[in-house]
Design a protein around this motif. Structure first.
Motif, short mmCIF file in Angstrom:
data_model
loop_
_atom_site.label_atom_id
_atom_site.label_comp_id
_atom_site.label_asym_id
_atom_site.label_seq_id
_atom_site.Cartn_x
_atom_site.Cartn_y
_atom_site.Cartn_z
N GLY A 128 22.40 3.75 -2.29
CA GLY A 128 23.76 4.10 -1.89
C GLY A 128 24.04 5.58 -1.95
O GLY A 128 25.06 6.03 -1.44
N ALA A 129 23.16 6.35 -2.56
CA ALA A 129 23.36 7.81 -2.60
C ALA A 129 23.03 8.39 -1.24
O ALA A 129 22.02 8.05 -0.63
N ARG A 130 23.90 9.25 -0.77
CA ARG A 130 23.69 9.89 0.53
C ARG A 130 23.35 11.38 0.39
O ARG A 130 22.98 12.02 1.37
N GLU A 131 23.52 11.90 -0.84
CA GLU A 131 23.30 13.32 -1.05
C GLU A 131 22.66 13.56 -2.41
O GLU A 131 22.96 12.87 -3.38
N LEU A 132 21.76 14.53 -2.46
CA LEU A 132 21.17 14.99 -3.71
C LEU A 132 21.66 16.42 -3.91
O LEU A 132 21.61 17.22 -2.98
N THR A 133 22.15 16.71 -5.11
CA THR A 133 22.58 18.08 -5.42
C THR A 133 21.90 18.55 -6.69
O THR A 133 21.45 17.76 -7.52
N THR A 134 21.83 19.85 -6.81
CA THR A 134 21.32 20.49 -8.02
C THR A 134 21.90 21.89 -8.05
O THR A 134 22.53 22.32 -7.09
N THR A 135 21.70 22.60 -9.15
CA THR A 135 22.08 24.01 -9.18
C THR A 135 20.84 24.83 -9.51
O THR A 135 19.98 24.41 -10.28
N ILE A 136 20.78 26.01 -8.88
CA ILE A 136 19.60 26.87 -8.99
C ILE A 136 20.08 28.31 -9.01
O ILE A 136 20.96 28.69 -8.23
N THR A 137 19.51 29.12 -9.88
CA THR A 137 19.82 30.55 -9.84
C THR A 137 19.08 31.19 -8.66
O THR A 137 18.05 30.67 -8.19
N GLU A 138 19.62 32.28 -8.18
CA GLU A 138 19.04 32.97 -7.02
C GLU A 138 17.56 33.29 -7.22
O GLU A 138 16.76 33.16 -6.30
N ALA A 139 17.20 33.72 -8.42
CA ALA A 139 15.84 34.19 -8.68
C ALA A 139 14.82 33.07 -8.88
O ALA A 139 13.62 33.34 -8.93
N ASN A 140 15.25 31.82 -8.97
CA ASN A 140 14.33 30.72 -9.26
C ASN A 140 13.65 30.25 -7.97
O ASN A 140 13.97 29.20 -7.42
N SER A 141 12.68 31.02 -7.52
CA SER A 141 12.02 30.74 -6.24
C SER A 141 11.26 29.42 -6.26
O SER A 141 11.18 28.74 -5.23
N ALA A 142 10.72 29.02 -7.40
CA ALA A 142 9.98 27.75 -7.48
C ALA A 142 10.92 26.58 -7.20
O ALA A 142 10.57 25.65 -6.45
N SER A 143 12.13 26.61 -7.75
CA SER A 143 13.07 25.51 -7.50
C SER A 143 13.56 25.52 -6.06
O SER A 143 13.68 24.46 -5.43
N TRP A 144 13.84 26.70 -5.51
CA TRP A 144 14.25 26.76 -4.10
C TRP A 144 13.16 26.18 -3.21
O TRP A 144 13.44 25.43 -2.27
N ALA A 145 11.91 26.50 -3.50
CA ALA A 145 10.80 25.98 -2.70
C ALA A 145 10.69 24.46 -2.84
O ALA A 145 10.48 23.75 -1.85
#
Length: 163
Positions: free
Chosen positions: A100-117
């Motif tokens: 039933g979930a339609r969206e996944l969210t998280t928070t990431i700092t600008e410098a955290n390139s591993a998480s953005w990737a």
């Protein structure tokens, strides 16, 4: 590699993995125990030969039942480069607790390139769109003690039919 729901006995190993995974914030041992018990359905541990090598903590926000919020993703140094973070995210959204979930969210700092990737690759793999917006600002929310946390929102999630 076995991906499974955590149990309370995993708490100490999860605490150690988080401590060894900067820039993750360390949680109290009690917080990790609550995640392993009360939120086990939306958390994932990765284990190989009895050693805990990966962790995702996540939950369904009460005010947004159509969403899964990923709090932390940790992968042990010895398992990095194996695509484990992405496999754990895929396992998370395939769980019955994620139906039933339609969206996944998280928070990431600008410098955290591993998480953005990691989250960008997850969105691409599932044909979803990743958008970003400010969630918690350095000065307004952290009194200058933490970098701004950007909310990454990924939707639509793949449809998982009910059994």
């Amino acid at each position: 590699m076995v991906l499974r729901e955590p149990k309370a006995e995993d708490g100490p190993a999860i605490s150690a993995l988080i401590a060894a995974s900067p820039p993750l914030d360390g949680n109290s041992a009690y917080c990790n125990l609550l995640q392993c018990s009360d939120f086990a359905g939306t958390c994932v541990v990765a284990e190989r030969e009895g050693r805990l090598l990966g962790w995702i903590s996540a939950y369904r926000p009460p005010s947004r039942p159509d969403c899964i919020f990923v709090w932390q993703v940790a992968v042990a140094a010895e398992a990095r480069g194996e695509g484990l973070g992405g496999r754990m995210l895929d396992a998370l959204i395939a769980r019955s607790a994620s139906r039933g979930a339609r969206e996944l969210t998280t928070t990431i700092t600008e410098a955290n390139s591993a998480s953005w990737a990691l989250f960008s690759a997850f969105a691409r793999r599932h044909g979803a769109v990743l958008t970003r917006s400010t969630r918690f600002e350095r000065d307004a929310h952290f009194a200058g003690a933490n970098d701004t946390e950007w909310q990454a929102s990924i939707s639509p999630l793949p449809f998982i039919p009910s059994n």
